[in-house]
Scaffold this active site. Sequence first.
Site, PDB file in Angstrom:
ATOM      1  N   SER A  42       0.882  -1.183   0.134  1.00 39.67           N
ATOM      2  CA  SER A  42       0.054   0.010  -0.110  1.00 39.67           C
ATOM      3  C   SER A  42       0.858   1.153   0.090  1.00 39.67           C
ATOM      4  O   SER A  42       0.385   2.450  -0.216  1.00 39.67           O
ATOM      5  CB  SER A  42      -0.843  -0.101   1.132  1.00 39.67           C
ATOM      6  OG  SER A  42      -0.086   0.122   2.487  1.00 39.67           O
ATOM      7  N   LYS A  83       0.750   4.113   6.895  1.00 35.43           N
ATOM      8  CA  LYS A  83      -0.074   4.969   5.953  1.00 35.43           C
ATOM      9  C   LYS A  83       0.486   6.458   5.941  1.00 35.43           C
ATOM     10  O   LYS A  83       1.111   6.859   6.919  1.00 35.43           O
ATOM     11  CB  LYS A  83      -1.538   4.979   5.931  1.00 35.43           C
ATOM     12  CG  LYS A  83      -2.186   3.752   6.216  1.00 35.43           C
ATOM     13  CD  LYS A  83      -2.323   3.085   4.715  1.00 35.43           C
ATOM     14  CE  LYS A  83      -3.009   1.835   4.920  1.00 35.43           C
ATOM     15  NZ  LYS A  83      -2.726   0.897   3.744  1.00 35.43           N
TER      16      LYS A  83
END
EC number: 3.4.21.89
Length: 192
Positions: A42, A83
């Site tokens: 990600s 993230k």
Amino acid sequence: MNEVSCLKKEIYEWLVAILVAVALYFIIHQFLFLVYTVNGDSMHPILKNGEKVIVSKINYTVGDIDNGDVIVFHADKKDDYVKRVIGISGDKVMYKDDQLYINDKKVDEPYLEENKLSKTNVQLTENFSVKDITAPSVATIPDGKLLVLGDNREVSKDSRYFGLIDEDQVVGEVALRFWPFNVFHYNFDPAK
């Protein structure tokens, strides 16, 4: 001194050294730094599956969470995610035509360039705003909340998927990538 008392003294010194080492390890691991292994793609290309990073817990003990920070946070009781912070409390965040706007100001995202180059006539980040993630009546990120996205937007499960996260879910900021050694890196925020 006889041999027995010398042996007792040496054993005592070793026990003290071991206890101090264990205490230092606990303090460092609990309050300052920890090692985290990236799981998934990600955050590609800045962080790849299997790479090891040092997460600084102290940054948020003495500082604030800022837009652009790459963080590790508790996604649930057993999983942690890595993230990028896109919006903090009070921010009005919107993506339109693959462009980020924070508080109605255009924001560059140079960390997305490699992923954008691999696209042809397709947006990397779909159009959305805070209202789409929270509720139609909420235009800004509420107090104590963060909007986080993965840099590899096509495969990332992030705030678009699970909503805003609580600031108290944050473990710390990714301070440096140290494994593998040939990709050592220490600055993940282009604004710093």
